[in-house]
Design a protein around this motif. Structure first.
Motif, PDB file in Angstrom:
ATOM      1  N   LEU A  85       0.832  -1.210   0.000  1.00 56.94           N
ATOM      2  CA  LEU A  85       0.000   0.000   0.000  1.00 56.94           C
ATOM      3  C   LEU A  85       0.867   1.262   0.000  1.00 56.94           C
ATOM      4  N   ILE A  96      -3.543   6.884   0.714  1.00 51.96           N
ATOM      5  CA  ILE A  96      -4.327   5.640   0.759  1.00 51.96           C
ATOM      6  C   ILE A  96      -4.752   5.426   2.202  1.00 51.96           C
ATOM      7  N   CYS A  97      -6.050   5.314   2.391  1.00 57.76           N
ATOM      8  CA  CYS A  97      -6.567   5.149   3.748  1.00 57.76           C
ATOM      9  C   CYS A  97      -7.380   3.843   3.751  1.00 57.76           C
ATOM     10  N   GLU A  98      -6.979   2.864   4.577  1.00 59.84           N
ATOM     11  CA  GLU A  98      -7.673   1.574   4.615  1.00 59.84           C
ATOM     12  C   GLU A  98      -8.135   1.294   6.036  1.00 59.84           C
ATOM     13  N   ARG A  99      -9.364   0.829   6.166  1.00 63.10           N
ATOM     14  CA  ARG A  99      -9.880   0.515   7.504  1.00 63.10           C
ATOM     15  C   ARG A  99      -9.507  -0.900   7.926  1.00 63.10           C
ATOM     16  N   ALA A 101      -6.558  -3.070   6.616  1.00 64.51           N
ATOM     17  CA  ALA A 101      -5.464  -3.092   5.644  1.00 64.51           C
ATOM     18  C   ALA A 101      -5.128  -4.491   5.130  1.00 64.51           C
ATOM     19  N   ALA A 104      -6.948  -5.388   2.133  1.00 67.56           N
ATOM     20  CA  ALA A 104      -6.989  -4.450   0.993  1.00 67.56           C
ATOM     21  C   ALA A 104      -6.173  -4.997  -0.167  1.00 67.56           C
ATOM     22  N   TYR A 107      -2.091  -5.154  -0.472  1.00 68.99           N
ATOM     23  CA  TYR A 107      -1.428  -5.273   0.833  1.00 68.99           C
ATOM     24  C   TYR A 107      -0.238  -6.222   0.722  1.00 68.99           C
ATOM     25  N   SER A 120      -5.829  -0.420  10.772  1.00 66.93           N
ATOM     26  CA  SER A 120      -6.114   0.899  10.187  1.00 66.93           C
ATOM     27  C   SER A 120      -4.818   1.449   9.620  1.00 66.93           C
TER      28      SER A 120
END
Ligand code: PEP
Ligand code: MG
Length: 764
Positions: A85, A96-99, A101, A104, A107, A120
């Motif tokens: 990421l 890039i904002c992933e709740r 990760a 995602a 990754y 997060s």
């Protein structure tokens, strides 16, 4: 709930003191990056904060600092562009904002760093324009921890620090490649030089010529006479550090909107083990401290010279400046040595950021050998209250260092080695000018308003201020300006390493709006290009920058930048009498496209539930001859016009406003200009729209009667001219003005108008 744990983001972004504090007590570049990681993680309440730097040659990101991950991973974790990421954030240059990760796409799992528990994930690229510098990553165990506000905040922090981190990166890579080795009278006609005035004022001081402010020659001589120890060198280092830190703090206080971390790169160099270590090493090998300083500085100057990037020209000067400061502190005798304080700089050209630095170093005045009086450097000098003149006299560059100069930027003269009589005169006039300024600033606002802005026969005229920096606001208030008719918003963009974020702009704009307390406030959207080049944007080579990617063309090409600015303006303008205008409009299409973006931003903000001004007046600047034929169509669509005569004259007459060689052709009273101005005012009046003038013609006494005569009632000008123009307006009878105006409009030759001007016909 999380908001209780987190500090206000806006506060952090504002809190330059905290950012500057990053340098204090830092012992190395790595330690500096580590401090950033700690500061960001503490502020964001994140369990992890890591900084990766991007290396062009290998096209890899390398982990350089972390709080929260295993410290052993520093220097070992390497990512290709697009890998994981973090690599994607760098490749695509977007946050890039992933709740969640680990689920995602993209990754990548690194067993050696211990990040698997952090779900997060927020990665924000650190960039300078199109240049990739690195990535700042924050992580937390709890899912869904970061929100849009966090993204904004981390973007703002990285953009503030980008310049400094880039410098750190360059230094680290130089260090890695390091193979450092121990190195082995004035002619008569120059006495009174007429010149053109860019920024008024007077100064007496010694000449600092060309790049001499970085020259180490004189100091070398002074240093020869004494022996210095390693301890003396270390003491000089400490004094230099505190001096730079104090200068940074001072400039932040004075110019908070434009001076973000302006000395940071230099402070950082003093923390660089390779730079300072090389000096120490030489001293240990019995090289004298002054020689050690000079040889390392020269070595770095050469290395920066090879880096083939214009932007690094300034960095070379930064290194030279440090060398000089170190020597000054080593020699300990600042008297009589070439420090900039009190000096008058004579140079071929200057960057706005250099002018800011010089201002904070106490320079008294500037003599430029190129440029024009309506150039933006002159405009900035006025805001900084530094007298500046322009003269094409290259012999000035050959003056011996320290020659005494009397810079008279009231009358337009440079006096070289002034006689006692001239200096006595200077003392008298200066005392008078200062008294005048004191009286103006003592003027109670109510009294100034009463005296304000009516012609002799009682017609009201509005006198508004042009502002460039936040610091201009106090002058505007002191002279009871009736609002701001032109805020040149580009200055906070110029001395930076990347575009300021919406949030950063909002903070500055809000201060302007608060200071005006409901008075009219006109934002001119970004007007860069021409002579306002951004170091972080690659314009490519433009043969004619004034005819190139400038102003509204830039904003419409980079709509993301434009939207962020418009959103910041709309948010800051809540409660203000808000006006937004676009510079350099050439067609109805362009105006409507820009206007539509403002309306879209209002809609977007409303949908997002963000408070904003919903009905700003939207207008345009009249700066191009192209608008004359479509002026009625524009008057129908726009709420107001503001005539930017600086550019209007330049484009109408095809005379570069920054080129001293063609200054004689730059004629605001050319018949075509005078008649065009009338056409614009007539169109505005017949459509019931407001028109004002905001170029330098508005502060030129010679033209006030004419401008009143064609029906203009709104003038926007630098505050320092307001009292004088108020008096000129007060002395004008509109009937007489109309009669004179009629005679002028009938002239079809420049020489006839010149003659009438000489007779003072344009005057009241
Ligand atoms: C002008 O062109 O007259 C004007 C006011 O804008 P700027 O000087 O900033 O180009
Ligand atoms: Mg202009």
């Amino acid at each position: 709930m999380r908001s209780f744990m987190k500090r206000n983001h806006t506060q952090l972004i504002c809190d330059i003191g905290e950012l500057v504090g990053l340098f204090v007590d830092t012992t190395s570049l790595e330690a500096f990056l580590q401090r950033i990681a700690v500061m960001v993680s503490e502020h964001m309440g994140s369990e992890v904060c890591s900084i990766y730097l991007f290396y062009d040659d290998t096209q890899e990101l390398v982990l350089k600092a972390t709080r929260g991950l295993k410290p052993e991973a520093i220097g070992k974790v390497r990512l290709r562009l697009g890998e994981g990421l973090t690599g994607i954030a760098m490749k695509e240059m977007r946050p890039i904002c992933e709740r969640n990760a680990s689920k995602a796409p993209g990754y990548r799992y690194f067993p050696e760093i211990g990040e698997e528990v952090y779900e997060s994930f927020l990665a924000v690229p650190i960039t300078r324009g199109q240049t990739r510098i690195g990535v700042l990553v924050i992580q937390n165990k709890r899912k869904d921890y970061f929100d849009a506000e966090d993204v904004q905040a981390v973007r703002a922090i990285s953009s503030q620090l980008a310049n400094t981190i880039e410098m750190a990166k360059v230094l680290i890579s130089l260090e890695e490649k390091r193979g450092y080795k121990t190195p082995g009278s004035v002619s008569d006609d120059l006495h009174h030089i007429p010149c053109r005035i860019g920024s008024t004022g007077m100064a007496v001081g010694r000449a600092i010529v060309g790049d001499e402010r970085y020259s180490l020659r004189e100091l070398k001589e002074a240093a020869r006479n004494k022996d210095y120890s390693l301890e003396d060198f270390r003491a000089a280092l400490r004094r230099t550090e505190s001096e730079l830190e104090a200068m940074q703090r001072q400039i932040e206080e004075k110019l908070e909107d434009v001076a973000s971390l302006i000395f940071a790169a230099q402070i950082l160099m003093l923390k660089d083990e390779a730079f300072v270590g090389a000096m120490t090493e030489l001293i240990r090998q019995e090289v004298s401290p002054p020689e050690a300083i000079m040889s390392v500085v020269e070595h770095y100057v050469q290395m920066f010279g090879k880096l083939s990037n214009d932007y690094l020209r300034e960095k070379r000067q930064d290194v030279q400046d440090i060398g000089k400061r170190l020597l000054l502190h080593l020699v300990g005798d600042r008297e009589g040595l070439q420090d900039c304080k009190g000096g008058i700089i004579i140079v071929q050209e200057l960057y706005p950021s250099e002018l800011l630095k010089l201002s904070s170093q106490g320079v008294q005045g500037v003599i430029l050998l190129s440029g024009g009086i309506t150039s933006h450097l002159s405009i900035l000098a006025r805001s900084l209250e530094i007298p500046l003149v322009i003269t094409e006299t290259p012999q000035l560059l050959r003056l011996p260092a320290g020659t005494q100069i009397f810079l008279d930027a009231e009358e337009g003269f440079v006096h070289v080695n002034p006689s006692k009589n001239v200096l006595d005169l200077f003392d008298k006039v200066k005392a008078k000018v200062q008294k005048g300024k004191r009286e103006t600033s003592k003027l109670p606002a109510a009294a100034a308003k009463k005296a304000a802005s009516k012609t002799r026969d009682g017609t009201r005229v509005q006198l508004l201020a042009n502002i460039n920096l936040l610091s201009d606001l106090k002058h505007a208030r002191a002279v009871a300006a009736q609002g701001v008719g032109l805020y040149r918003t580009e200055f906070p963009f110029i001395v930076r390493s990347d575009f300021p974020t919406e949030e950063e702009q909002y903070i500055v704009y809000k201060k302007v709006a608060d200071a005006l307390d409901g008075q009219e406030l006109t934002f001119r959207t970004l007007d860069i290009g021409g002579d306002k080049i951004l170091s972080y944007y690659d314009y490519g080579k433009e043969q004619n920058p004034f005819l190139g990617m400038r102003s509204i063309r830039f904003s419409l090409k980079h709509k993301d930048v434009f939207r962020q600015q418009v959103r910041a303006i709309l948010r800051a303008g809540v409660g203000a009498d808000l006006k937004i205008m676009f510079p350099m409009i050439s067609s109805l299409d362009e105006f409507l496209e820009a206007k539509a973006i403002v309306l879209e931003c209002i809609q977007d903000l409303s949908h997002e539930g963000i408070v904003c001004h919903k009905k700003p007046k939207i207008g345009l600047m009249i700066e191009l001859p192209a608008v004359l034929e479509i002026i009625d169509d524009l008057a129908q669509e726009a709420d107001f016009f503001s005539i930017g005569t600086n550019d209007f004259v330049q484009y109408m007459l095809a005379v570069d406003r920054t080129n001293e060689k063609v200054a004689e052709f730059y004629l605001p009273h050319h018949p075509s200009i005078l008649r065009s101005l009338k056409k614009v005012i007539d169109a505005a009046n017949s459509h019931g729209k407001e028109a004002s003038i905001c170029g330098d013609m508005a502060h030129d006494e010679r033209y006030i009667s004419y401008l009143l005569g064609i029906g203009l009632r709104r003038f926007s000008l630098d505050s320092s001219y307001i009292p004088r123009i108020r008096a000129v307006v007060g002395g004008t009878d509109l009937g007489e003005a109309a009669e004179k105006t009629g005679r002028l409009l009938r002239c079809n030759r420049i020489e006839d108008i010149d003659r009438l001007l000489k007779k003072g016909l344009l005057k009241t």
